[in-house]
Design an enzyme around this catalytic site. Structure first.
Site, PDB file in Angstrom:
ATOM      1  N   ASP A  80       0.775  -1.191  -0.137  1.00  0.00           N
ATOM      2  CA  ASP A  80      -0.115   0.026   0.006  1.00  0.00           C
ATOM      3  C   ASP A  80       0.803   1.279  -0.024  1.00  0.00           C
ATOM      4  O   ASP A  80       1.591   1.372   0.789  1.00  0.00           O
ATOM      5  CB  ASP A  80      -0.947   0.001   1.419  1.00  0.00           C
ATOM      6  CG  ASP A  80      -1.725   1.224   1.479  1.00  0.00           C
ATOM      7  OD1 ASP A  80      -2.700   1.329   0.496  1.00  0.00           O
ATOM      8  OD2 ASP A  80      -1.513   2.041   2.377  1.00  0.00           O
ATOM      9  N   GLU A  97       0.995  -0.768  -5.308  1.00  0.00           N
ATOM     10  CA  GLU A  97      -0.007   0.031  -5.355  1.00  0.00           C
ATOM     11  C   GLU A  97       0.454   1.642  -5.413  1.00  0.00           C
ATOM     12  O   GLU A  97       0.579   2.446  -4.264  1.00  0.00           O
ATOM     13  CB  GLU A  97      -0.880   0.089  -3.955  1.00  0.00           C
ATOM     14  CG  GLU A  97      -2.239   0.812  -4.139  1.00  0.00           C
ATOM     15  CD  GLU A  97      -2.574   2.182  -3.433  1.00  0.00           C
ATOM     16  OE1 GLU A  97      -3.472   2.780  -3.638  1.00  0.00           O
ATOM     17  OE2 GLU A  97      -1.623   2.533  -2.683  1.00  0.00           O
TER      18      GLU A  97
HETATM   19  C1  GLC Z   1      -3.902   3.480  -0.245  1.00  0.00           C
HETATM   20  C2  GLC Z   1      -5.457   2.978  -0.067  1.00  0.00           C
HETATM   21  C3  GLC Z   1      -6.066   4.335   0.378  1.00  0.00           C
HETATM   22  C4  GLC Z   1      -5.703   4.666   1.810  1.00  0.00           C
HETATM   23  C5  GLC Z   1      -4.262   5.115   1.449  1.00  0.00           C
HETATM   24  C6  GLC Z   1      -3.569   5.423   2.713  1.00  0.00           C
HETATM   25  O1  GLC Z   1      -3.997   4.375  -1.271  1.00  0.00           O
HETATM   26  O2  GLC Z   1      -6.152   2.551  -1.131  1.00  0.00           O
HETATM   27  O3  GLC Z   1      -7.720   3.812   0.456  1.00  0.00           O
HETATM   28  O4  GLC Z   1      -6.397   5.752   1.922  1.00  0.00           O
HETATM   29  O5  GLC Z   1      -3.403   4.078   0.907  1.00  0.00           O
HETATM   30  O6  GLC Z   1      -3.254   4.181   3.416  1.00  0.00           O
END
Ligand code: GLC
Length: 639
Positions: free
Chosen positions: A274, A316
């Site tokens: 993430d 991500e």
């Molecule tokens: C990623 C997640 C998102 C979250 C962010 C911070 O982008 O997809 O939902 O707010 O990380 O953890």
């Protein structure tokens, strides 16, 4: 050859395969890379020795059945590129209450053809605001609202029995302010304050702020939060209750590696890294996508590969297309960083094409992205739990004769109910009046006109929205990579406005696209003439075809073509034999044609008959052109 392929080769030479010897072999094969990566960030020999010891300890902790699975995976090649994979992303509690509830719905996945699941965060988090679980109190403790560790173990066992792959999040950039490290830091413990970026005054934060963008400008402006207990400022790039981890501290890396391994030991096949673009901070930069961040990710990758080679990583990184590619690894890291990345560019460009009814920006942007490494793949998606950011390339927008700011405003107007003619019912997210920047939230169906169609009993609008939902899913199912359907989209779920009544959610309108799965509706879907049944039926049908079309496996065999018609998207999944598939989609609400002579240049000859595997009908270019209905999707194969 990347390291995974090297391990495969080395292990194939070993006659009597034993998990411990193969661990040593992998360690030897990765050692020099691990060393280089480690010393590119940290500088103490003693820390490096500690890391080597840790690798052995962590491998010892890996359950025997997963060690066996690791060995089996090594021989399987790149399973994540298969056409047989179709994914779904879901919130366990919104889907069917808890982990046990999810277990009861495994037949649903089988029926639809889903065999890859991304479960949204399930570990403990603060009681009130917690960013949907992305503020983690623990990386391993299951939040009681979802069930117990045992429930999860049972579930992963069931997944393995049914050949369902599991993806879970690793929130690698930050913890919540209630994580035990943060709590200790708040008591004044200097060691744990060193796990985060803490400052006694605003001098350094102010210098950083000059170049740092804001992720959540309306709800969490700035990148630092004052912590009164210790009279210090802590770096909080996301929400004020999410503390950024300090990776300049080797202890943080070591502890996080243990957390990553623990996640993998649950039986996770893909770990979603993430917000990984934010891992390294450097004054004078935007502190995103920095080379050091890539080195840390590759270091995690190389270590985990030694400990648990069957687990792969998803990036991500919702960043510019060229930046996303870097997460597959470049130079010596090529193929040694993340195996999978979100195709955020495709997602944003599809929404752009729906609003403009044109495909030129999509075509231009995607063809400009260099080929990804052969061992890597995309997650292709339309919607997820987050907002839609307009990560479009200004240069290409200008080349089309549009003004970038004006174009972005048009998209926000179109999707966020700021015109009276758009069918979309989205909400404006994190709008910054100073810059005009903003993002879009809303469910796929609501953004594509179904909500308005149903509310106004407009059959034409309803039919168009069903066709659009189907077409967009048809694209992600055939584009190359793992298609990830967002739970609820398979039944055309509309926006859920209930978040407005919840104090912990009402400021974050991403909750509008995090609905409860509607089982009452699902039970009555069969043979009904309602839009939701049509969407479900169409997606199920497309999934069956995808799984039976080997050319849809990702072999870097995607070729985007110029369609000669600005409303049409045309691409080919190529094959050495005649089994290639030509994909055509019409983004316009009028019928559109493609010139047959253009297709003939692709060896799709005039007068030759093709088979549309979706409708089962023959398609001939009799009159020298091919006509597509509004929002029609064709998957053409040569007969
Ligand atoms: C990623 C997640 C998102 C979250 C962010 C911070 O982008 O997809 O939902 O707010 O990380 O953890």
């Amino acid at each position: 050859m990347n390291q995974a392929a090297l391990h495969d080769l080395l292990s194939s030479k070993v006659k009597k395969k034993n998990t411990e010897d193969l661990f040593e072999l992998r360690l030897a094969a990765n050692l020099s890379l691990i060393k280089d990566l480690f010393f590119s960030i940290y500088n103490k020999e003693k820390d490096f020795h500690a890391l080597l010891q840790k690798l052995t300890q962590l491998h010892k902790k890996r359950p025997a059945h997963l060690k066996e699975q690791d060995l089996a995976r090594l021989g399987q090649g790149n399973w994540y590129q298969s056409e047989k994979l179709v994914g779904m992303q879901l919130y366990v509690d919104h889907f069917n209450k808890d982990l046990k509830g999810l277990e009861k719905k495994l037949d649903y996945f089988e029926h639809l053809g889903i065999n890859f699941l991304h479960l949204m965060p399930i570990t403990t988090r603060p009681k009130d605001e917690n960013d949907g679980g992305y503020a983690v109190n623990s990386y391993t403790k299951i939040d009681p609202r979802y069930g117990t560790q045992k429930d999860l173990q049972r579930l992963t066992q069931k997944f393995r029995e049914r050949n369902i792959y599991l993806m879970l999040d690793f929130v690698v950039n930050h913890t919540s302010d209630e994580h035990e490290w943060a709590k200790k830091a708040k008591t004044g413990n200097k060691e744990y304050q060193g796990y985060y970026y803490t400052y006694k005054d605003r001098m350094v934060p102010d210098m950083f702020e000059k170049n740092l963008p804001e992720v959540f400008p309306t709800t969490s402006p700035g990148n630092y939060t004052y912590i009164p207990e210790i009279e210090k400022w802590v770096m909080t790039v996301f929400n004020s209750y999410q503390w950024d981890l300090n990776y300049t501290n080797p202890k943080v890396f070591m502890e996080m590696l243990a957390n990553l391994t623990a996640l993998s030991n649950i039986g996770v096949d893909v770990v979603r890294f993430d917000a990984l673009a934010f891992l390294w901070k450097k004054m004078g930069t935007d502190s995103q996508n920095l080379p050091e961040a890539h080195n840390i990710i590759s270091l995690f990758r190389m270590c985990l590969q030694v400990i648990a080679p069957g687990t792969i990583l998803l990036a991500e990184a919702i960043v510019a297309p060229r930046q996303i590619l870097k997460y597959f690894g470049e130079g010596p890291k090529k193929g040694n960083e993340c195996e999978v990345a979100y195709n955020a560019s495709l997602m944003a460009l599809l929404w752009n094409s729906i609003a403009t009814k044109k495909t030129a920006l999509l075509h231009k942007s995607i063809t400009a992205v260099p080929q990804k490494p052969d061992d890597c793949t995309w997650i292709n998606y339309i919607r997820c739990h987050d907002d839609i950011g307009l990560g479009l390339d200004n240069g290409y927008i200008q080349e089309l004769g549009w003004n970038p700011q004006g174009h972005r405003k048009f998209l926000l107007d179109y999707y966020c109910q700021r015109t009276d003619w758009s069918p979309a019912k989205g909400l404006l997210f994190m709008y910054n009046p100073k810059t005009g920047d903003g993002r879009i939230t809303g469910s796929a169906a609501s953004l594509l006109g179904l909500e308005q169609g149903i509310a106004t009993k407009n059959d034409k609008l309803i039919a168009a929205s069903v066709a659009k939902i189907t077409m967009l899913h048809g694209i992600i199912l055939s584009f190359g990579g793992i298609p990830l359907i967002y739970a609820g989209d398979e039944i055309g779920t509309l926006n859920d406005y209930s978040f407005l009544k919840d104090d912990a959610k009402k400021e974050d309108n991403r909750w509008v696209n995090r609905p409860q799965q509607n089982w009452r509706l699902i039970e009555s879907l069969e043979n009904r003439d309602i839009p939701q049944s049509k969407v479900y039926g169409a997606l199920k049908h497309l999934i069956v075809i995808r799984k039976n079309t080997p050319v849809f496996a990702d072999r870097n065999n995607l070729c985007l073509h110029y369609a000669g018609n600005e409303h049409i998207l045309l691409f080919e999944r190529t094959s050495f034999s005649k089994d290639g598939v030509l994909v055509l989609c019409n983004f316009d609400d009028n019928p559109q044609v493609v010139d047959g002579s253009l297709l003939s240049k692709l060896n799709y000859l005039k007068d030759q008959t093709y088979h549309d595997v979706i409708s089962g009908k023959s398609v001939t270019l009799n009159s020298g052109f091919l006509e597509l209905d509004p929002y029609q999707l064709l998957w053409l194969k040569q007969v």
